[in-house]
Design an enzyme around this catalytic site. Structure first.
Site, PDB file in Angstrom:
ATOM      1  N   ASP A   8     -18.228   1.027 -17.407  1.00  0.00           N
ATOM      2  CA  ASP A   8     -19.103   1.314 -15.358  1.00  0.00           C
ATOM      3  C   ASP A   8     -19.031   2.797 -15.538  1.00  0.00           C
ATOM      4  OD1 ASP A   8     -19.681  -1.217 -14.609  1.00  0.00           O
ATOM      5  OD2 ASP A   8     -17.856  -1.275 -13.100  1.00  0.00           O
ATOM      6  N   ASP A  33     -20.446 -10.766 -14.645  1.00  0.00           N
ATOM      7  CA  ASP A  33     -19.462  -9.949 -14.196  1.00  0.00           C
ATOM      8  C   ASP A  33     -17.984 -10.466 -13.762  1.00  0.00           C
ATOM      9  OD1 ASP A  33     -18.321  -7.577 -13.281  1.00  0.00           O
ATOM     10  OD2 ASP A  33     -19.972  -7.154 -12.482  1.00  0.00           O
TER      11      ASP A  33
HETATM   12  C1  DGJ Z   1     -18.700  -3.892 -11.621  1.00  0.00           C
HETATM   13  C2  DGJ Z   1     -20.029  -3.124 -13.121  1.00  0.00           C
HETATM   14  O1  DGJ Z   1     -19.122  -3.041 -14.254  1.00  0.00           O
HETATM   15  C3  DGJ Z   1     -21.106  -2.839 -11.770  1.00  0.00           C
HETATM   16  O2  DGJ Z   1     -21.805  -3.055 -12.747  1.00  0.00           O
HETATM   17  C4  DGJ Z   1     -21.216  -3.368 -11.135  1.00  0.00           C
HETATM   18  O3  DGJ Z   1     -21.829  -4.756 -11.340  1.00  0.00           O
HETATM   19  C5  DGJ Z   1     -20.197  -4.463  -9.899  1.00  0.00           C
HETATM   20  N1  DGJ Z   1     -19.166  -4.594 -10.712  1.00  0.00           N
HETATM   21  C6  DGJ Z   1     -20.711  -4.727  -9.302  1.00  0.00           C
HETATM   22  O4  DGJ Z   1     -19.874  -5.577  -7.864  1.00  0.00           O
END
Ligand code: DGJ
Length: 721
Positions: A527, A463
């Site tokens: 997301d 991430d």
């Molecule tokens: C952002 C990501 O896109 C989510 O799927 C998740 O992993 C969160 N970060 C976790 O902090």
């Protein structure tokens, strides 16, 4: 093969002719332009010198007329400058410590040409400007898919320092390409299309976020006005780079237009000492005479030819993020894993929250040790349980980030990517780690490598949750060094663990580009798990990324980012077309919901070879409230389509479903594989009413469309009879 290129000498002023490199003008030049061809795309290059190669044509295959293109209008060089009478944005620019040095690059020997009839080939050319102290190597590869990729390497051959301001790659844009399509977006709403007529001047999409960006266009396209999915000529460019970058089109009043892109350099970011080089990222170009689907098909074929994962079975995944967030209690996660296995999940991914001090997003980032308070026996009890259920195990990391409230930041404040003594504003309570700092790099490599070994991790979710602000590394703007260091780290981990798969996530889809995809195995598309939003995000991200490398999860009944309630069938019908997963607290799901989910996962698995290896197609469907998209197997013997109702249609009677990509001469058995719930279906779509229809009929006339409710979809399968 080479003959004197005297015809071009008259544009060279005598002063330049006196330069030692002009002896090279006497090198033999090719009789004809170089023609590379692949998949109906042709690149015609004049490499006769004395200047850089010039693109005479990049577009549809002109057939045997290729060499005749020699007689076309004066072509642009790979890097046109004022010395070529190009008064537009310079594709190459810089200055020396000792002062200005406009470039006049001249070929330094014959270009290397490796043409493979029908399968593309490559051209490499080295040019120099001895007076300016610059040498430039250009590489062009026309891939068998018809994708052209290009990059340049600039070397300082002078004595003093040379600062690069810009070095981009471009192609001439055909005169008929006068409508622009590009994309913008933000968190949970990536790849929003925008169209406009091309105007005089520069249309430049620039990203200075230190990562690819939620708003990154991904592809910048220009085509014949009104081009659609199945019609029109379209040209596109993509920059394969995960740091600051630009894509642009420039239309000059002289009538020339260019399409290009490259890394966006901050002032002083690249300063080359004597003998040092700067290499651009690969920049990708594609052209289609059959609309966006034609262009998409080329890009998918390119990626598939280069991604090992594209060729393997993509395991259905459960990610616990929207199921449990930071609540990492073992009993709940075990039950989640049990439920996941029950519905057919093949990979379980533990997201954010497993490491020291990480009880929320305010602390712990950077301390990559399993939290002993939450996991007294390490992750083993969970990992072992997941494996005992026959699933792979994956773990979340955010290597380039650090919470100020972490042991890492307290012990190594000098590892923060910042101007000395001044930390950038925080985003999501975090700062960026200077991955190019040798200490920080070694720490990350050691921690990730140790955890991969200890838990035999199958998968990392990598991430990156903030834009990078005011980055300074070793006294200079730091995005370039940061991006390369991250690439190095990924490459090193992959070399050490060849089985390991890595997902590129960046607060959803903020790091999706071919630079990161060259070293990762899928992208987290957004997301936003709301299936209605996802239809659009996947449709447009899918121009660049084939479906098997795009993550799409079945979210909760009420979506966490939009608050919208959508039926399970629609959530499944949306996720099943990409790399399918689940991000929903299955411990709270009912038995009928689990059964229904298992049925959809079963359908996805049955269709997975088609969905993940076939050609993605989209109809230019006339109903603005509904979409028709699908995947057609090579040879068009089998296909699956989704008829997706996004909104209420403006007409009571719906336009017929015309199915693209089939063979006109074949007959197809049509059946419905997934139904949208309780709405009346036309006779052909009712159970037991499957019928056989000619491909020409399905493409030209189409199936009567049911009146679906907004937020529902019908899955139609066709198989040659
Ligand atoms: C952002 C990501 O896109 C989510 O799927 C998740 O992993 C969160 N970060 C976790 O902090």
């Amino acid at each position: 093969m080479w003959a004197p290129a005297w015809s071009t000498v008259d544009v060279i002023p005598p002063r330049v002719l006196a330069c030692p490199c002009d002896i090279l003008l006497r090198m033999p030049a090719p009789e004809d332009p170089v023609v590379l061809g692949a998949a109906d795309t042709s690149l015609v290059l004049d490499v006769s010198g004395p200047g850089l190669p010039r693109i005479r044509h990049f577009g549809a295959d002109p057939g045997a007329a290729g060499p005749a293109l020699r007689d076309g209008p004066d072509p642009l060089s790979l890097l046109p400058t004022q010395a070529d009478r190009w008064y537009g944005r310079p594709a190459v620019a810089g200055h020396r410590e000792s002062g200005a040095c406009p470039l006049r690059l001249r070929l330094d020997g014959p270009a290397t040409v490796d043409a493979r009839p029908g399968a593309g080939g490559r051209v490499e050319a080295v040019a120099a400007d001895a007076q300016a102290g610059i040498r430039l190597a250009s590489e062009l590869r026309l891939e068998p898919s018809g994708v052209l990729r290009m990059r340049h390497t600039l070397t300082n051959t002078g004595q003093d320092r040379y600062t690069v301001h810009a070095l981009t790659c471009l192609v001439p844009l055909a005169a008929q390409a006068r409508e622009v399509l590009d994309f913008t977006g933000h968190w949970a709403k990536e790849k929003v299309p925008q169209r406009a007529p091309l105007r005089f001047g520069v249309w430049s999409r620039e990203n200075r976020r230190g990562r690819t960006g939620h708003d990154a266009t991904g592809l910048l396209l220009a085509g014949t006005p009104g081009f659609g999915f199945r019609h029109g000529e379209v040209w596109g460019v993509h920059v394969g780079w995960s740091g600051d970058h630009l894509h642009y089109i420039e239309l000059m009043p002289e009538g020339r237009a260019v399409l290009g892109g490259g890394e966006l350099l901050s002032p002083g970011e690249i300063t080359l000492g004597a003998g040092q080089s700067y290499q651009t990222p690969w920049v990708y170009f594609a052209v289609s005479g059959t609309g966006l689907d034609g262009l998409r098909g080329r890009l998918h074929r390119y990626v598939r030819a280069h991604s090992d994962r594209s060729r393997t079975t993509r395991p259905v995944t459960l990610n616990n993020w929207e199921a449990t967030y930071f609540d990492h209690g073992l009993p709940r996660l075990r039950t989640l894993a049990d439920r996941a296995a029950r519905v057919g999940v093949e990979r379980f991914v533990l997201d954010d929250g497993w490491f020291r001090g990480r009880r929320d997003d305010r602390a712990g980032l950077g301390d990559w040790y399993v939290d002993e308070k939450v996991w007294p026996q390490g992750l083993h009890p969970l990992v072992d349980h997941v494996r005992s259920l026959g699933m792979q195990f994956g773990l979340w990391f955010e290597p380039e980030m650090v919470n100020p409230d972490s042991d890492l930041a307290r012990e190594h404040p000098d590892w923060i990517l910042a101007y000395p003594g001044r930390w950038p504003l925080e985003e999501r309570n975090q700062q960026t780690l200077d991955v190019a700092h040798p200490g920080a790099y070694a720490y990350l490599l050691d921690r990730i490598d140790s955890l991969v070994r200890e838990y035999r991790l199958d998968y990392l979710k990598w991430d990156h949750n903030r834009d990078i602000a005011e980055p300074v590394h070793d006294g200079v703007a730091g995005v370039h060094a940061q991006t390369l260091a991250t690439y190095r780290l990924l490459d090193e981990l992959r070399a050490r663990h060849p089985h390991l798969e890595i997902e590129s996530c960046s607060s959803g889809g903020a790091r999706i580009d071919y630079g990161i995809l060259a070293r990762t195995d899928r992208v987290w598309t957004s997301d936003c798990n709301d299936a209605l939003e996802r239809q659009a995000i996947q449709r447009w991200t899918g121009l660049l990324v084939p479906p098997e490398l795009m993550g799409g999860h079945v979210g909760s009944p009420v979506d966490h980012s939009t608050g919208r309630a959508l039926a399970l069938a629609f959530r499944c019908a949306t996720a099943m077309f990409v790399h399918m997963g689940i991000e929903w607290d299955l411990t709270a799901a009912s038995e009928p919901e689990l059964d229904e989910l298992a049925r959809w996962i079963g359908l996805h698995k049955r269709l997975r070879p088609l969905l993940h290896h076939g050609d993605t197609v989209h109809a230019d469907h006339p109903d603005p409230a509904a979409w028709v998209h699908g995947v057609v197997a090579s040879g068009a013997g089998h296909a699956v389509y989704a008829y997706v109702q996004l909104d209420t249609s403006p007409t009571a009677a719906r336009p017929p479903l015309r199915l693209p990509g089939l063979r006109a001469d074949l007959g197809y058995a049509v059946s419905v594989s997934g139904t949208p719930g309780d709405v009346p279906l036309p006779a052909w779509a009712r159970p037991g009413e499957a019928r056989t229809l000619p491909g020409r009929y399905l493409a030209e006339v189409g199936l009567p469309a049911p009146a679906l409710r907004p937020g529902s979809a019908l899955i139609v399968e066709v198989r040659s009879a």
